[in-house]
Design an enzyme around this catalytic site. Structure first.
Site, PDB file in Angstrom:
ATOM      1  N   HIS A 123       0.818  -1.217   0.000  1.00 39.24           N
ATOM      2  CA  HIS A 123       0.000   0.000   0.000  1.00 39.24           C
ATOM      3  C   HIS A 123       0.851   1.267   0.000  1.00 39.24           C
ATOM      4  CE1 HIS A 123       0.331  -0.022   4.568  1.00 39.24           C
ATOM      5  NE2 HIS A 123       0.404   1.279   4.334  1.00 39.24           N
ATOM      6  N   ASP A 163       0.184  -7.538   1.475  1.00 35.59           N
ATOM      7  CA  ASP A 163       0.686  -6.166   1.636  1.00 35.59           C
ATOM      8  C   ASP A 163       2.211  -6.115   1.659  1.00 35.59           C
ATOM      9  OD1 ASP A 163       0.282  -3.442   1.736  1.00 35.59           O
ATOM     10  OD2 ASP A 163       0.095  -3.355   3.912  1.00 35.59           O
ATOM     11  N   SER A 216       4.649   2.580   7.956  1.00 33.12           N
ATOM     12  CA  SER A 216       4.305   1.440   7.111  1.00 33.12           C
ATOM     13  C   SER A 216       5.495   1.029   6.251  1.00 33.12           C
ATOM     14  CB  SER A 216       3.127   1.792   6.202  1.00 33.12           C
ATOM     15  OG  SER A 216       1.968   2.023   6.959  1.00 33.12           O
TER      16      SER A 216
END
Length: 476
Positions: free
Chosen positions: A126, A156, A230
């Site tokens: 993402h 992911d 992230s």
């Protein structure tokens, strides 16, 4: 040791292992923490502590972090988007093209160098999804162009490559050895303020059942993971990579600050996905080749099962791994390779995390009696060509729904592409449509959809979801 010295030592230990500031986390309980375009700032100052109190040396993470932080990078993405005052309305966009403008969206995330010789960098899917250009900034300040190798939306995970000398990589540790209570440290670039370190403990392992996040086997930690973290590193106290930080959750929104619910993808999963992406650019998954539903109290009573949990087999596809194992409709799967299966979603999650060729032992209840069945998983189909199913679908390509949609309760198959002027296009199918039902029979996923075309139907009608609208399309 004097009382005052003991008190100071206790406070110092608390600062070393638990003293990290709570910061705001991304709003929403159901979405992963996304990297956000925020201006970079200088590295924050750290408080100076004495090296020792009396004759006692203070514990410190500094020596370990000196080895870890050079391997953690900032990931900067750029995406060209066209915006119009008419939104996505295609008619007005064509009528007034001069009002459509190009804009560059920028965002920041984190990444981890895992192979210095080949320049391999791990991050989240993402973080780089939809990007037209990606660059990484090393801890020493160098900014380098990153080449995309491959990514897997359902776990992911994404892999990039950079070309530079004097790179430092993190060794992959054994995430399976983690226990609840183990100390871990998260390193990343939260909010774009520069490389930052937070610490905490492992709160849970093997965490799943989180809506909208694809296949799941998360490490849960109370170390702060915020927007921009992230793709960053979760390391153990030996400085080994045990997870890739991916998400934080907060039902009260960002104003509540950090509430200690952060998640990382374990290296046991990362290693397999990374190796496949580097080798082929895609991920191949194993499947049992069956359809199931949750076991409720009514079904449990009719099947002679006392504990209403598990996945009830409703259909076994011919030639599948499930058929080879001898599974039948009405069997209740309660565990897979010793891992508890409470329902359909849990079984699907287990399958999605297994590689093609994996050996699986299933704990099954048949007529209320336990038995074990063993089989080898076969490859899960990635896409189907419409012409191979029915000539009325020629020109369309069908794929599985993204797992994050399935985790959110959606079902069906995705129309991945439709060739212009094809028969499928003339029948009204469009790329992005979701087919949730058909006159060929019930189905949950791509294998089930394909099984309905064993005998060509006289009439073919598809129930399609397009945006917020739902309707029936007859295929002629």
């Amino acid at each position: 040791m004097k009382t005052s010295t003991k008190t100071l030592l206790a406070l110092s230990l608390a600062a070393a292992f638990g003293g990290f500031a709570a910061t705001a986390i991304r709003e929403g309980l159901r979405t992963p923490a996304q990297a956000e375009p925020l201006p970079a700032a200088s590295t924050p100052m750290t408080a100076a502590l004495p090296a020792a109190v009396g004759n006692q040396t203070l514990p410190s993470l500094a020596p370990m972090l000196a080895r870890v932080t050079p391997a953690v990078v900032s990931v900067h993405t750029k995406q060209r988007v066209r915006v119009s005052p008419f939104g996505s309305d295609p008619i007005f966009r064509r009528m007034f093209p001069e009002l459509t403008q190009e804009r560059i969206n920028e965002s920041l995330g984190s990444g981890v160098i895992v192979d210095a010789q080949r320049g391999l960098v791990l991050t989240n899917h993402h973080v780089i999804e939809g990007a037209d250009a990606v660059s990484v900034t090393l801890a020493d300040g160098r900014t380098l162009k990153a080449d995309f190798i491959g990514s897997d939306a359902d776990t992911d995970i994404a892999v990039m490559r950079i070309a530079a000398d004097k790179l430092q990589a993190l060794p992959l540790g054994d995430s399976n050895a983690l226990r609840v209570g183990d100390f871990v440290v998260a390193v990343g670039n939260p909010f774009g303020i520069g490389q930052t370190v937070t610490s905490g403990i492992v709160s849970a392992v093997g965490r799943s059942g989180l809506r909208g996040l694809g296949f799941q086997n998360f490490i849960q930690t109370d170390a702060s993971i915020n927007p921009g973290n992230s793709g960053g590193a979760l390391v153990n106290l030996n400085g080994e990579l045990v997870g890739i930080n991916t998400a934080s959750f907060n039902p009260r929104g960002s104003m509540a600050g950090n509430i200690g619910l952060s998640f990382a993808i374990p290296t046991s999963l990362v290693r397999n996905v990374m190796n496949q992406l580097v080798a082929t650019g895609e991920v191949r998954r194993g499947t049992l080749g069956l359809e199931t539903q949750d076991l409720d109290a009514r079904l449990a009573a009719s099947l002679g099962v006392t504990d209403p949990r598990g996945a009830v087999v409703t259909r076994v596809f011919g030639g599948s791994a499930a058929a080879t194992a001898g599974l039948r409709a009405g069997d209740v799967i309660t565990a897979a390779n010793g891992e508890r299966v409470d329902g359909r979603d849990a079984l699907r999650n287990f399958e999605g995390l297994q590689a093609v060729g994996s050996r699986v032992t299933l704990d099954v209840l048949r007529d209320g009696k336990p038995l074990k069945l063993t089989t080898t998983l076969r490859e899960q189909p990635r896409a189907l060509t419409g012409a191979d199913l029915d000539e009325r679908l020629a020109g369309a390509t069908f794929a599985e729904l993204p797992e994050r949609l399935r985790q959110a309760g959606e079902q069906g198959v995705l129309v991945e592409a439709v060739a212009r002027g094809s028969r499928a296009a003339q029948n009204g199918l469009q790329a992005g449509d979701r087919i949730v039902a058909a006159s060929t029979g019930e189905f949950d996923d791509l294998p089930g959809f394909r099984a309905g075309f064993t005998r060509p139907p006289a009439q073919l009608v598809l129930r399609v979801v397009r945006g917020n609208q739902r309707g029936d399309l007859p295929m002629r």
